[in-house]
Design a protein around this motif. Structure first.
Motif, PDB file in Angstrom:
ATOM      1  N   UNK A  76     -11.436  11.330   9.022  1.00 29.94           N
ATOM      2  CA  UNK A  76     -11.779  10.122   8.261  1.00 29.94           C
ATOM      3  C   UNK A  76     -11.896  10.410   6.775  1.00 29.94           C
ATOM      4  N   UNK A  77     -12.453  11.560   6.407  1.00 31.48           N
ATOM      5  CA  UNK A  77     -12.549  11.878   4.980  1.00 31.48           C
ATOM      6  C   UNK A  77     -11.155  12.118   4.390  1.00 31.48           C
ATOM      7  N   UNK A  78     -10.266  12.710   5.172  1.00 28.99           N
ATOM      8  CA  UNK A  78      -8.889  12.899   4.696  1.00 28.99           C
ATOM      9  C   UNK A  78      -8.149  11.564   4.620  1.00 28.99           C
ATOM     10  N   UNK A  79      -8.403  10.675   5.583  1.00 28.43           N
ATOM     11  CA  UNK A  79      -7.781   9.350   5.570  1.00 28.43           C
ATOM     12  C   UNK A  79      -8.181   8.561   4.334  1.00 28.43           C
ATOM     13  N   UNK A  80      -9.431   8.738   3.879  1.00 32.84           N
ATOM     14  CA  UNK A  80      -9.914   7.985   2.714  1.00 32.84           C
ATOM     15  C   UNK A  80      -9.011   8.146   1.501  1.00 32.84           C
ATOM     16  N   UNK A  81      -8.477   9.352   1.294  1.00 30.04           N
ATOM     17  CA  UNK A  81      -7.589   9.551   0.152  1.00 30.04           C
ATOM     18  C   UNK A  81      -6.126   9.322   0.512  1.00 30.04           C
ATOM     19  N   UNK A  82      -5.760   9.541   1.783  1.00 32.11           N
ATOM     20  CA  UNK A  82      -4.354   9.413   2.172  1.00 32.11           C
ATOM     21  C   UNK A  82      -3.916   7.964   2.381  1.00 32.11           C
ATOM     22  N   UNK A  83      -4.787   7.123   2.914  1.00 37.28           N
ATOM     23  CA  UNK A  83      -4.398   5.749   3.237  1.00 37.28           C
ATOM     24  C   UNK A  83      -3.978   4.966   1.992  1.00 37.28           C
ATOM     25  N   UNK A  84      -4.715   5.015   0.870  1.00 38.30           N
ATOM     26  CA  UNK A  84      -4.248   4.271  -0.310  1.00 38.30           C
ATOM     27  C   UNK A  84      -2.854   4.702  -0.770  1.00 38.30           C
ATOM     28  N   UNK A  85      -2.600   5.999  -0.776  1.00 39.57           N
ATOM     29  CA  UNK A  85      -1.291   6.491  -1.203  1.00 39.57           C
ATOM     30  C   UNK A  85      -0.201   6.034  -0.240  1.00 39.57           C
ATOM     31  N   UNK A  86      -0.449   6.146   1.050  1.00 40.86           N
ATOM     32  CA  UNK A  86       0.539   5.750   2.056  1.00 40.86           C
ATOM     33  C   UNK A  86       0.818   4.254   2.019  1.00 40.86           C
ATOM     34  N   UNK A  87      -0.237   3.439   1.909  1.00 40.22           N
ATOM     35  CA  UNK A  87      -0.014   1.996   1.892  1.00 40.22           C
ATOM     36  C   UNK A  87       0.720   1.567   0.628  1.00 40.22           C
ATOM     37  N   UNK A  88       0.468   2.261  -0.470  1.00 37.36           N
ATOM     38  CA  UNK A  88       1.199   1.971  -1.701  1.00 37.36           C
ATOM     39  C   UNK A  88       2.674   2.314  -1.534  1.00 37.36           C
ATOM     40  N   UNK A  89       2.973   3.461  -0.919  1.00 33.42           N
ATOM     41  CA  UNK A  89       4.358   3.857  -0.664  1.00 33.42           C
ATOM     42  C   UNK A  89       5.053   2.873   0.272  1.00 33.42           C
ATOM     43  N   UNK A  90       4.348   2.467   1.332  1.00 34.22           N
ATOM     44  CA  UNK A  90       4.927   1.527   2.285  1.00 34.22           C
ATOM     45  C   UNK A  90       5.173   0.176   1.611  1.00 34.22           C
ATOM     46  N   UNK A  91       4.222  -0.298   0.806  1.00 38.53           N
ATOM     47  CA  UNK A  91       4.386  -1.580   0.106  1.00 38.53           C
ATOM     48  C   UNK A  91       5.611  -1.545  -0.805  1.00 38.53           C
ATOM     49  N   UNK A  92       5.790  -0.467  -1.536  1.00 32.75           N
ATOM     50  CA  UNK A  92       6.957  -0.339  -2.421  1.00 32.75           C
ATOM     51  C   UNK A  92       8.252  -0.273  -1.619  1.00 32.75           C
ATOM     52  N   UNK A  93       8.245   0.484  -0.514  1.00 28.95           N
ATOM     53  CA  UNK A  93       9.444   0.614   0.320  1.00 28.95           C
ATOM     54  C   UNK A  93       9.808  -0.728   0.953  1.00 28.95           C
ATOM     55  N   UNK A  94       8.812  -1.460   1.446  1.00 27.25           N
ATOM     56  CA  UNK A  94       9.075  -2.766   2.051  1.00 27.25           C
ATOM     57  C   UNK A  94       9.592  -3.742   1.003  1.00 27.25           C
ATOM     58  N   UNK A  95       8.993  -3.717  -0.182  1.00 27.62           N
ATOM     59  CA  UNK A  95       9.445  -4.594  -1.261  1.00 27.62           C
ATOM     60  C   UNK A  95      10.915  -4.321  -1.602  1.00 27.62           C
ATOM     61  N   UNK A  96      11.278  -3.045  -1.738  1.00 26.08           N
ATOM     62  CA  UNK A  96      12.671  -2.696  -2.046  1.00 26.08           C
ATOM     63  C   UNK A  96      13.608  -3.110  -0.920  1.00 26.08           C
ATOM     64  N   UNK A  97      13.205  -2.874   0.325  1.00 30.72           N
ATOM     65  CA  UNK A  97      14.034  -3.220   1.474  1.00 30.72           C
ATOM     66  C   UNK A  97      14.180  -4.735   1.610  1.00 30.72           C
ATOM     67  N   UNK A  98      13.111  -5.454   1.295  1.00 31.99           N
ATOM     68  CA  UNK A  98      13.170  -6.924   1.328  1.00 31.99           C
ATOM     69  C   UNK A  98      14.184  -7.453   0.308  1.00 31.99           C
ATOM     70  N   UNK A  99      14.233  -6.831  -0.857  1.00 35.76           N
ATOM     71  CA  UNK A  99      15.212  -7.254  -1.863  1.00 35.76           C
ATOM     72  C   UNK A  99      16.626  -7.046  -1.350  1.00 35.76           C
ATOM     73  N   UNK A 100      16.877  -5.901  -0.693  1.00 36.26           N
ATOM     74  CA  UNK A 100      18.190  -5.658  -0.082  1.00 36.26           C
ATOM     75  C   UNK A 100      18.461  -6.688   1.011  1.00 36.26           C
ATOM     76  N   UNK A 101      17.482  -6.938   1.864  1.00 37.36           N
ATOM     77  CA  UNK A 101      17.601  -7.877   2.980  1.00 37.36           C
ATOM     78  C   UNK A 101      17.907  -9.269   2.454  1.00 37.36           C
ATOM     79  N   UNK A 102      17.270  -9.653   1.349  1.00 33.43           N
ATOM     80  CA  UNK A 102      17.465 -10.971   0.753  1.00 33.43           C
ATOM     81  C   UNK A 102      18.865 -11.146   0.179  1.00 33.43           C
ATOM     82  N   UNK A 103      19.512 -10.039  -0.182  1.00 33.30           N
ATOM     83  CA  UNK A 103      20.870 -10.116  -0.761  1.00 33.30           C
ATOM     84  C   UNK A 103      21.935 -10.418   0.290  1.00 33.30           C
ATOM     85  N   UNK A 104      21.597 -10.208   1.571  1.00 32.73           N
ATOM     86  CA  UNK A 104      22.583 -10.395   2.650  1.00 32.73           C
ATOM     87  C   UNK A 104      22.943 -11.843   2.842  1.00 32.73           C
TER      88      UNK A 104
END
Length: 149
Positions: free
Chosen positions: A121-149
């Protein structure tokens, strides 16, 4: 319990986002350390990825149990390890700002238990914000590609 909430506004209509989110094949591979996933049915997805929490590195197998599909605005879920009880929950929300813009919100909460639960849990406290930020950026980029179809 470690948790994180991310919000991002995208210039994509809400119905396009829902079409993307309803298929786990579109977003599951975007999680850092992704290995594979399988959609068992409309409410169960198994997911494998490599977890790298600094001193804790291991392959993680999760079951995502979809609790709510509220088209086109909300998906909520619970997480558990394949042979264990509940370890977390989360949701994904989409709110139309206008016909061409959508506000996306993602939330994840994890609660590890067992012998190494407090360390994890103490390791998750620092890892979760970084991971969710990475996932949010990846989903945003993929959504832009998906929207172009």
């Amino acid at each position: 319990m470690p948790s994180e909430k991310q919000q991002i506004e995208v210039a994509i209509p809400i119905n396009v986002i829902w079409d993307f989110i309803r298929d786990a094949n579109n977003w599951a591979p975007l999680v850092p350390g992704y290995i594979q996933h399988e959609q068992i049915n409309n409410s169960l997805i198994t997911w494998e990825f490599k977890s790298d929490l600094g001193i804790m590195k291991k392959k993680v197998s999760l079951v995502i149990d979809i609790k709510e599909w509220n088209e086109p605005t909300r998906v909520s879920f619970e997480l558990r390890r394949t042979n264990e009880k509940y370890i977390g929950k989360g949701y994904f929300e989409a709110h139309a700002v206008n016909q061409k813009k959508t506000l996306l919100t993602g939330f994840l909460e994890i609660n590890a238990s067992g012998a190494l639960g407090s360390l994890a849990n103490s390791l998750f406290k620092s890892a979760i914000p970084k991971s969710t930020e990475e996932v949010a950026a990846a989903i945003s980029n993929k959504l832009e590609e998906f929207n172009q179809k």
